[in-house]
Write an enzyme that holds these catalytic residues in place. Structure first.
Site, PDB file in Angstrom:
ATOM      1  N   HIS A  98       0.803  -1.217   0.000  1.00 16.91           N
ATOM      2  CA  HIS A  98       0.000   0.000   0.000  1.00 16.91           C
ATOM      3  C   HIS A  98       0.841   1.274   0.000  1.00 16.91           C
ATOM      4  CE1 HIS A  98       0.397  -0.077   4.524  1.00 16.91           C
ATOM      5  NE2 HIS A  98       0.348   1.240   4.363  1.00 16.91           N
ATOM      6  N   ASP A 128       0.228  -7.526   1.505  1.00 18.10           N
ATOM      7  CA  ASP A 128       0.596  -6.116   1.645  1.00 18.10           C
ATOM      8  C   ASP A 128       2.110  -5.943   1.664  1.00 18.10           C
ATOM      9  OD1 ASP A 128       0.164  -3.419   1.735  1.00 18.10           O
ATOM     10  OD2 ASP A 128      -0.137  -3.333   3.904  1.00 18.10           O
ATOM     11  N   SER A 204       4.762   2.453   7.895  1.00 17.77           N
ATOM     12  CA  SER A 204       4.433   1.382   6.952  1.00 17.77           C
ATOM     13  C   SER A 204       5.672   0.836   6.256  1.00 17.77           C
ATOM     14  CB  SER A 204       3.480   1.911   5.874  1.00 17.77           C
ATOM     15  OG  SER A 204       2.161   1.909   6.318  1.00 17.77           O
TER      16      SER A 204
END
Length: 357
Positions: A98, A128, A204
């Site tokens: 993402h 992911d 992230s």
């Protein structure tokens, strides 16, 4: 001015020292100093940032946030910041899918201030994870830990760029393993690690490290209240999943997963009693997709799947993980209860596509 001096009794000092030594509280300084050079900041320039959802809008009902930090403005030429880490000295970098999804350009910034435009070698939405390549050599790297050494209560460290603050470190423990967190499509192919390490937007893709400086997980999501922000629940892709995904992304740019073709639900106490089970275990087949591997093998709605390829199905979320780890085309045993009778079927595993769950 008169000052009162407060003296601490000797026995209190001694007791405190003994307790501290008994607990062996870790000093993270050397770990952070050694690991940080392999951690990178990732700046992403999307095609149209203002058309993307704002932080927290991906799943507002549960406030499950992927922590990807958008720059102020949300205009065409603005950018967003994530984290990543180097896994090979010749320039392979691991981050979240993402973080780079929809990117026009991806820049990787090293701790020595060098910046490289990265190639996206491959990305996998279901785990992911994304693999990048930068044109550099003789780079510092982080190693993957042995997944068998990862346990609840273990100290872990996160290093990343929360809110764009490069090389920030935070510490905590692994709170749980094997957490099932359905994606926006309702599938669940990752047994997430849960920790209480403080992670925020911008973390992230950064590493979750053990005290040996090995990667035990890749930080990817948090639970949060409306408005965003860390509240003590962080989730990371475990290292065993990451290792398999990286191998496939590096070899062919995408990930192939096995597919069974059933929708399963939890086996409640009534279903367990009717099937003669002592415990509420297995996956109750609510629906079988037409012409799927399960359909061709003879699985029926109402069956309770209790094993696949020798692995016990303890809860519904385990089934897609096991099926997804199998090679498409392989023939495996599927154990199920129909009524109170045990059946074993041979199923030929299909290949999961973007339209399948």
């Amino acid at each position: 001015m008169l000052c009162r001096l407060w003296f601490t009794p000797f026995w209190v000092v001694l007791f405190t020292a003994v307790v501290a030594e008994a607990h062996e509280w870790p000093d993270f300084q050397e770990l952070v100093a050694a690991a940080s050079p392999a951690v990178v900041r990732i700046d992403v320039y999307p095609e149209e940032l203002k058309n993307q959802p704002k932080l927290g809008e991906e799943n507002p009902a549960r406030h499950l946030l992927r922590f990807f930090e958008h720059s102020p403005g949300d205009i065409l030429e603005s950018h967003a910041t994530g984290s990543g880490f180097i896994i090979s000295s010749d320039g392979y970098v691991l981050t979240n899918h993402h973080v780079v999804a929809g990117a026009r350009r991806v820049d990787v910034k090293l701790i020595d201030r060098r910046t490289f435009e990265a190639e996206v070698v491959g990305a996998d939405r279901r785990s992911d994870l994304a693999l990048l390549k930068i044109p550099a050599n003789q780079l510092p790297t982080l190693d993957f830990a042995d997944s068998g050494t990862v346990g609840v209560g273990q100290w872990v460290i996160a290093i990343g760029a929360p809110f764009g603050l490069d090389y920030s470190a935070s510490a905590g423990i692994i709170s749980a393993k094997g957490r099932s967190i359905p994606s926006e499509n309702g599938d669940s192919y990752v047994p997430f690690l849960q920790s209480d390490v403080a992670t925020n937007p911008g973390n992230s893709g950064g590493p979750l490290l053990n005290l040996e400086g090995e990667v035990v997980g890749i930080n990817t999501q948090i639970f949060s209240r409306p408005g965003g922000g860390y509240i003590g629940l962080s989730f990371a892709v475990p290292v065993d999943v990451a290792r398999l995904v990286v191998e496939q992304l590096r070899a062919k740019g995408h990930v192939s997963r096995g597919w069974l073709g059933v929708y399963v639900q939890e086996v409640d106490a009534n279903l367990a009693k009717a099937a003669g089970l002592k415990l509420s275990t297995g996956g109750f087949v609510a629906q079988v997709q037409s012409d799927s591997p399960a359909d061709r093998a003879g699985v029926l709605a109402g069956d309770i799947i209790i094993s696949l390829d020798g692995h016990n199905i303890t809860e519904p979320a385990v089934l897609p993980r096991i099926a997804g780890s199998l090679l498409p085309g392989s023939q495996v045993d599927l154990g199920l209860l129909r009524g109170k009778e045990l059946h074993h079927l041979t199923v030929t595993i299909g290949e999961l596509t973007d339209n399948d769950n």
